[in-house]
Write an enzyme that holds these catalytic residues in place. Structure first.
Site, PDB file in Angstrom:
ATOM      1  N   LYS A  60       0.761  -1.447  -0.014  1.00 28.76           N
ATOM      2  CA  LYS A  60       0.056  -0.403  -0.368  1.00 28.76           C
ATOM      3  C   LYS A  60       1.107   1.015  -0.185  1.00 28.76           C
ATOM      4  O   LYS A  60       0.513   2.115  -0.639  1.00 28.76           O
ATOM      5  CB  LYS A  60      -1.231   0.166   1.203  1.00 28.76           C
ATOM      6  N   SER A 311       0.318  -9.886  -0.701  1.00 31.65           N
ATOM      7  CA  SER A 311       0.773  -8.301  -1.020  1.00 31.65           C
ATOM      8  C   SER A 311       1.180  -7.570   1.106  1.00 31.65           C
ATOM      9  O   SER A 311       1.478  -6.925   0.581  1.00 31.65           O
ATOM     10  CB  SER A 311      -0.893  -8.216  -1.161  1.00 31.65           C
TER      11      SER A 311
END
Length: 336
Positions: A60, A311
């Site tokens: 992110k 992720s």
């Protein structure tokens, strides 16, 4: 990159190229690793993009940092506001601290303590509210209207998508023979950026998204399932637990993504445990979802060299016991 014709007023490859340049001195070029044991287990060559080793422990930071670099002084003057289940919060907190901009992050009540503390460590103020991301998002929107701060969306923003798309550029430089990428999906920012970048560089590559069965709204929209589809039951992969698909991401997903699949809670838990046992790496639920999908759907995913986006790794270790128990019913654990 050469410019690919955009999908309307949308994400372009020029934006992703610019993001690559802007982020070069900010983010890590995370490793792309493999495992002989896991390759044998799934019958494919599997390459793990280890974004759990990224700054702040998740991908992110890419989108948040690129978006922050694009804000004007006027846009940033009243600070930034965000809503997040944890990883976007840390990315925004880090990026805002680098620019000297204040940040207030609204996070749902089920957010792991590790993610809350890390967000505060980077200098952001946290507000814990709501039982889901959607409720935290709505509270953040009200705060934005009250204060005039800039709302930095976790996925429904073309600059954020462009930042996330740099992952695909790195993967295809590290291993040009990848024929499939499996991507965890929440609101769709990651898979949108990855799909646009990857399809431009390698048009025949397949992009497969994965959601948890308890939070599969993008999956249902992609497959045109009747509204409202399945109920939102939540998931241990809280990083991809989103109740509403992005207005900007969904058209990109429909245009560029080849398939969307789901995984069960035991699939995800089993993948977490297997990654810990076999690769000696701790990943969170969302970070394990893509590998869980590869194993659960290995008979229908036609791939020789498959890229898996891990992720994030911001797992609350206090949850490991319950995850291990849940994993007992998972297919990976039974075979591993």
């Amino acid at each position: 990159m050469k410019e690919r014709e955009p999908l309307g007023d949308s994400l372009t490859t020029n934006m992703i190229s610019d993001a690559m340049e802007q982020l070069a001195g900010t983010v890590y070029r995370t490793p792309l690793t493999t495992s002989t044991f896991l390759n044998h287990l799934v019958g494919k060559n599997v390459y793990f993009k280890m974004e759990n080793q990224q700054k702040t422990g998740a991908f992110k930071i890419r989108g948040a940092s690129y978006k922050m670099s694009r804000l004007t002084e006027m846009e940033a003057q009243n600070g930034v506001i965000a809503a997040s289940a944890g990883n976007h919060a840390q990315g925004v907190a880090f990026a805002s601290s680098q620019r000297g901009v204040s940040a207030k992050i609204f996070m749902p009540e089920n957010t792991p303590d590790a993610k809350i503390k890390a967000t505060e460590y980077y200098g952001a103020k946290t507000v814990i509210t709501g039982a889901s991301f959607q409720e935290a998002y709505e509270a953040a929107c009200l705060e934005q209207k009250r204060t005039g701060g800039y709302f930095l969306h976790p996925f429904d923003d073309y600059d954020v998508m462009a930042g996330q798309g740099t992952i695909a550029v790195e993967m295809l430089k590290q291993q040009p023979f990848l024929d499939t990428l499996i991507v965890p999906v929440g609101g769709g920012g990651l898979i949108s950026g990855v799909a646009v970048a990857a399809k431009h560089l390698q048009p025949k590559i397949r992009i497969i998204g994965v959601q948890a069965k308890g939070a599969k709204v993008v999956h249902d929209h992609f497959h045109n399932l009747p509204s409202p589809g399945s109920p939102f039951n939540g998931t241990i992969a809280e990083g991809i637990a989103v109740k509403e698909p992005g207005m900007l991401t969904m058209p990109i997903i429909r245009h560029f993504v080849d398939d969307m699949v789901t995984v069960s809670e035991s699939d995800i838990a089993s993948a977490i445990v297997t990654m810990l046992e076999r690769k000696k790496t701790l990943v969170e639920g969302a970070g394990a979802a893509a590998f869980a999908a590869l194993f659960a759907h290995r008979s229908t995913i036609r791939s020789k060299n498959c890229g898996i986006i891990v992720s994030g790794g911001n797992m609350d270790v206090s949850r490991l016991g319950s995850i291990q128990q849940l994993a007992y019913d998972g297919p990976l654990t039974c075979l591993a």
